[in-house]
Scaffold this motif. Structure first.
Motif, mmCIF file in Angstrom:
data_model
loop_
_atom_site.group_PDB
_atom_site.id
_atom_site.type_symbol
_atom_site.label_atom_id
_atom_site.label_comp_id
_atom_site.label_asym_id
_atom_site.label_seq_id
_atom_site.Cartn_x
_atom_site.Cartn_y
_atom_site.Cartn_z
ATOM 1 N N VAL A 78 38.357 22.815 54.330
ATOM 2 C CA VAL A 78 37.644 21.638 53.808
ATOM 3 C C VAL A 78 36.194 21.657 54.284
ATOM 4 C CG1 VAL A 78 37.543 19.099 53.828
ATOM 5 C CG2 VAL A 78 39.748 20.258 53.625
ATOM 6 N N ARG A 79 35.978 21.988 55.553
ATOM 7 C CA ARG A 79 34.605 22.052 56.094
ATOM 8 C C ARG A 79 33.767 23.081 55.344
ATOM 9 N NH1 ARG A 79 36.456 20.149 61.107
ATOM 10 N NH2 ARG A 79 37.672 22.009 61.512
ATOM 11 N N ARG A 80 34.357 24.244 55.107
ATOM 12 C CA ARG A 80 33.602 25.318 54.439
ATOM 13 C C ARG A 80 33.304 24.969 52.989
ATOM 14 N NH1 ARG A 80 37.354 29.970 55.066
ATOM 15 N NH2 ARG A 80 35.842 31.119 53.808
ATOM 16 N N VAL A 81 34.285 24.340 52.320
ATOM 17 C CA VAL A 81 34.065 23.940 50.931
ATOM 18 C C VAL A 81 32.985 22.858 50.871
ATOM 19 C CG1 VAL A 81 35.138 22.800 48.928
ATOM 20 C CG2 VAL A 81 36.376 24.592 50.156
ATOM 21 N N ARG A 82 33.091 21.860 51.758
ATOM 22 C CA ARG A 82 32.168 20.720 51.734
ATOM 23 C C ARG A 82 30.707 21.129 51.891
ATOM 24 N NH1 ARG A 82 32.939 16.349 49.575
ATOM 25 N NH2 ARG A 82 31.402 17.385 48.308
ATOM 26 N N LYS A 83 30.515 22.149 52.718
ATOM 27 C CA LYS A 83 29.147 22.612 52.982
ATOM 28 C C LYS A 83 28.416 22.928 51.681
ATOM 29 C CE LYS A 83 26.895 25.785 56.092
ATOM 30 N NZ LYS A 83 26.977 27.128 56.627
ATOM 31 N N GLU A 84 29.151 23.492 50.717
ATOM 32 C CA GLU A 84 28.525 23.942 49.474
ATOM 33 C C GLU A 84 28.782 23.014 48.290
ATOM 34 O OE1 GLU A 84 26.728 26.598 49.650
ATOM 35 O OE2 GLU A 84 27.382 27.226 51.652
ATOM 36 N N LEU A 85 29.836 22.199 48.373
ATOM 37 C CA LEU A 85 30.291 21.480 47.184
ATOM 38 C C LEU A 85 29.552 20.155 46.984
ATOM 39 C CD1 LEU A 85 32.731 21.966 45.137
ATOM 40 C CD2 LEU A 85 33.831 20.093 46.378
ATOM 41 N N SER A 86 28.993 19.941 45.789
ATOM 42 C CA SER A 86 28.265 18.689 45.528
ATOM 43 C C SER A 86 28.966 17.819 44.481
ATOM 44 C CB SER A 86 26.831 18.990 45.093
ATOM 45 O OG SER A 86 26.830 19.775 43.921
ATOM 46 N N ALA B 289 16.941 10.107 59.290
ATOM 47 C CA ALA B 289 17.832 9.277 60.108
ATOM 48 C C ALA B 289 18.896 8.673 59.217
ATOM 49 C CB ALA B 289 17.024 8.180 60.792
ATOM 50 N N VAL B 290 20.163 8.997 59.518
ATOM 51 C CA VAL B 290 21.287 8.459 58.742
ATOM 52 C C VAL B 290 21.958 7.380 59.590
ATOM 53 C CG1 VAL B 290 23.474 8.996 57.603
ATOM 54 C CG2 VAL B 290 21.621 10.692 57.613
ATOM 55 N N ILE B 291 21.975 6.165 59.063
ATOM 56 C CA ILE B 291 22.535 5.054 59.833
ATOM 57 C C ILE B 291 24.052 5.172 59.893
ATOM 58 C CG2 ILE B 291 22.774 2.545 59.973
ATOM 59 C CD1 ILE B 291 20.057 2.340 58.539
ATOM 60 N N ARG B 292 24.565 5.104 61.120
ATOM 61 C CA ARG B 292 26.012 5.230 61.341
ATOM 62 C C ARG B 292 26.668 3.905 60.955
ATOM 63 N NH1 ARG B 292 28.275 8.862 65.243
ATOM 64 N NH2 ARG B 292 26.319 9.057 66.369
ATOM 65 N N THR B 293 27.423 3.905 59.878
ATOM 66 C CA THR B 293 28.055 2.653 59.432
ATOM 67 C C THR B 293 29.570 2.742 59.464
ATOM 68 O OG1 THR B 293 27.919 3.458 57.162
ATOM 69 C CG2 THR B 293 26.187 1.945 57.875
ATOM 70 N N GLY B 294 30.113 3.818 60.006
ATOM 71 C CA GLY B 294 31.567 3.984 59.995
ATOM 72 C C GLY B 294 32.055 4.298 58.596
ATOM 73 N N THR B 295 31.156 4.810 57.772
ATOM 74 C CA THR B 295 31.485 5.077 56.376
ATOM 75 C C THR B 295 32.440 6.265 56.264
ATOM 76 O OG1 THR B 295 30.516 5.519 54.228
ATOM 77 C CG2 THR B 295 29.450 6.538 56.073
ATOM 78 N N ALA B 296 33.344 6.199 55.292
ATOM 79 C CA ALA B 296 34.410 7.190 55.221
ATOM 80 C C ALA B 296 33.925 8.581 54.845
ATOM 81 C CB ALA B 296 35.476 6.724 54.236
ATOM 82 N N ASN B 297 32.983 8.696 53.908
ATOM 83 C CA ASN B 297 32.632 10.054 53.472
ATOM 84 C C ASN B 297 31.286 10.523 54.028
ATOM 85 O OD1 ASN B 297 30.766 8.784 51.817
ATOM 86 N ND2 ASN B 297 31.073 10.246 50.154
ATOM 87 N N LEU B 298 31.056 10.185 55.292
ATOM 88 C CA LEU B 298 29.800 10.565 55.943
ATOM 89 C C LEU B 298 29.537 12.071 55.883
ATOM 90 C CD1 LEU B 298 27.427 9.453 57.560
ATOM 91 C CD2 LEU B 298 28.755 9.807 59.643
ATOM 92 N N ALA B 299 30.613 12.870 56.026
ATOM 93 C CA ALA B 299 30.438 14.332 56.025
ATOM 94 C C ALA B 299 29.807 14.808 54.721
ATOM 95 C CB ALA B 299 31.790 15.016 56.240
ATOM 96 N N SER B 300 30.161 14.164 53.598
ATOM 97 C CA SER B 300 29.584 14.548 52.311
ATOM 98 C C SER B 300 28.096 14.206 52.252
ATOM 99 C CB SER B 300 30.288 13.805 51.166
ATOM 100 O OG SER B 300 31.594 14.254 51.055
ATOM 101 N N VAL B 301 27.741 13.048 52.792
ATOM 102 C CA VAL B 301 26.330 12.631 52.798
ATOM 103 C C VAL B 301 25.514 13.613 53.637
ATOM 104 C CG1 VAL B 301 24.732 10.798 53.484
ATOM 105 C CG2 VAL B 301 26.935 10.200 52.459
ATOM 106 N N LEU B 302 26.038 13.965 54.814
ATOM 107 C CA LEU B 302 25.320 14.898 55.695
ATOM 108 C C LEU B 302 25.179 16.264 55.026
ATOM 109 C CD1 LEU B 302 26.939 14.002 59.150
ATOM 110 C CD2 LEU B 302 24.798 13.159 58.193
ATOM 111 N N ALA B 303 26.261 16.725 54.387
ATOM 112 C CA ALA B 303 26.211 18.036 53.724
ATOM 113 C C ALA B 303 25.196 18.013 52.589
ATOM 114 C CB ALA B 303 27.602 18.406 53.193
ATOM 115 N N GLY B 304 25.160 16.911 51.835
ATOM 116 C CA GLY B 304 24.217 16.790 50.721
ATOM 117 C C GLY B 304 22.777 16.827 51.206
ATOM 118 N N LEU B 305 22.513 16.170 52.325
ATOM 119 C CA LEU B 305 21.147 16.173 52.877
ATOM 120 C C LEU B 305 20.778 17.562 53.387
ATOM 121 C CD1 LEU B 305 21.234 12.719 54.687
ATOM 122 C CD2 LEU B 305 19.798 13.326 52.731
ATOM 123 N N ARG B 306 21.737 18.232 54.016
ATOM 124 C CA ARG B 306 21.454 19.598 54.524
ATOM 125 C C ARG B 306 21.145 20.543 53.375
ATOM 126 N NH1 ARG B 306 26.083 18.659 58.255
ATOM 127 N NH2 ARG B 306 25.086 17.782 60.088
#
Lengths: 251, 204
Positions: free
Chosen positions: A66-74, B5-22
């Motif tokens: 999941v981590r590896r997929v998430r890194k690339e998946l939009s 700066a991403v405000i920590r809100t206890g949001t469920a899909n934070l990992a997706s937001v961080l990945a999108g910004l990266r």
């Protein structure tokens, strides 16, 4: 207008995508990261990653996948398989899932659905329901890869999971899964009429007409695995047929 | 590489937001200190869950004023999903809980003619004076929404059992009801435009 979603599903075991009928005779179908990005490029609207390993080591592999997929998946990613308690869902979300799908554990402990909806929100809580047709009419809920009947009625259970906070239902016909004979349309129609949340059709897809029929029967999204893995169709080629049939899809 | 700066809100899909910004070539840093929210060049307010829950979190960390000031002072800020709704004054979801109040708007639930939550891709139609928003498909996951673009803002609308607000913008502030981090190439290019990175947009 909201478009119909096409959702490729990847069953994963020990970090690899596998395929088989009713989880019997699993064969290797490739690398989950490569396949995910390939489907994203083809125009998939969402992906589902299901962990079918059922071992603690397998679970570790799944989080890493999941981590590896998430890194690339939009695009959105729903993960499931082996979620027993709310913390299991939390670990998948932390790894990069947007939604978590729960099946057997919700039947064993329905309160888990309320926990997930309160902690992570309804939009994040997908309840997977595996249905088997009764000879006498209607459908029963089965769990443990179809091996165990629960005595629950699919329509009643669908209503209950929504009342408890589920934001979406992933509905699999266990009679049709892997048979390539099309989705079970009566089942889809009955469940989508019984609930107000979106319903994802699963089990039996082999061609674009099956997808169109499911959407017409009331499904909001269609999930399929083997037709994509086998390379018979791409998401793009399916969407072209759907568009010609008057179904609104994302380009 | 820009710090965001991403405000920590206890949001469920934070990992997706961080990945999108990266993927947008910036460096997201999680913050929950009001001073950092005030001083950061770029701030993202993600939000998934319930209106009252996120407001309680923002209040207990004394972040409400810091966020409102950024909006009033027109400093680069991106808010997502519930992050848009809490900028308003109140929501049908949590009667009795005040929002951040950056504008006067009431958030209400979708009608009964459509499936709720709205889950999926909807076509977004921006007003002609939008600088970030372009026509395209955004991924939505929401049960509540604004129905009118607040006074003094421009934005984009979409249709789900009637017209609703898909996103609003004013100067360097962009608030999206959809998830740009989950909206494919179109969403990625929107994030890049907000960060001041140029890239061709895809349209419907």
């Amino acid at each position: 207008m909201l478009t119909a979603r096409i959702i490729p599903c990847l069953d994963c075991r020990d970090g690899r995508v596998v395929k088989g009928i009713n989880f019997q005779g699993l064969r290797d179908a490739g690398c989950p990261v490569e396949l995910s990005l390939n489907y994203q490029d083809q125009g998939a609207d969402e992906l589902v990653l299901l962990d079918v390993s059922a071992t603690p080591e397998g679970r570790g592999h799944q989080r890493e996948t999941v981590r590896r997929v998430r890194k690339e998946l939009s695009i959105p990613l729903t993960c499931g398989g082996g979620v027993r308690v709310a913390d299991d869902a939390g670990r998948l979300l932390d790894a990069g899932a947007d939604k978590v799908s729960v099946n057997t554990a919700a039947v064993v402990n329905a309160e888990l659905i309320n926990d997930l909806a309160i902690r992570y929100g309804s939009q994040c809580t997908v309840i997977a329901i595996d249905a088997i047709r009764h000879e006498s009419g209607g459908w029963g809920v089965v769990v443990k890869s179809g091996r165990e009947r629960t005595g629950r009625d699919v329509i009643q259970w669908s209503k209950e999971v929504v009342e408890r906070g589920a934001g979406e239902i992933l509905l699999t016909s266990w009679d049709r899964d892997g048979t390539r004979s099309g989705y079970e349309l009566d089942l889809l129609g009955a469940v989508s009429q019984a609930v107000t949340v979106p319903v994802i059709a699963s089990g039996g897809a082999a061609n674009p007409e099956h997808l169109i029929d499911a959407l017409k029967a009331g499904a909001d999204a269609v999930l399929a695995a083997s037709i994509f893995h086998d390379g018979e169709y791409t998401v793009k080629s399916l969407k072209a047929v759907l568009r010609d049939a008057g179904v609104e899809v994302r380009p | 590489m820009k710090d965001v700066a991403v405000i920590r809100t206890g949001t469920a899909n934070l990992a997706s937001v961080l990945a999108g910004l990266r993927r947008a070539q910036c460096k997201p840093v999680l913050v929950d200190d009001p001073k950092k929210v005030t001083s950061a060049d770029y701030v993202v307010l993600p939000g998934v869950g319930a209106f009252a829950a996120i407001m309680d979190q923002l209040r207990s960390r004394r972040l409400v004023d810091a966020i409102r000031e950024r909006i009033v002072e027109a400093r680069p800020t991106l808010t997502i999903c519930l992050g848009l709704q809490v900028l308003g004054s109140r929501s049908e979801e949590s009667p009795g809980t005040d929002g951040i109040g950056a504008f006067d708007a009431h958030v209400s639930r979708f009608g009964t003619t459509v499936r709720v939550p709205q889950l999926g891709w909807n076509c977004i139609h921006p007003a002609s004076d939008c600088q970030f928003l372009t026509e395209g498909y955004g991924y939505f996951a929401n049960s509540y929404r604004l129905t009118e673009i607040p006074e003094g803002w421009t934005g984009a609308k979409a249709d789900y059992g009637g017209s609703f607000v898909a996103a609003i913008e004013r100067g360097p502030i962009l608030a999206c009801q959809f998830h740009p981090e989950l909206s494919g190439k179109w969403g990625a290019s929107l994030i890049e435009r907000w960060l001041g990175v140029k890239r061709e947009a895809e349209s419907c």
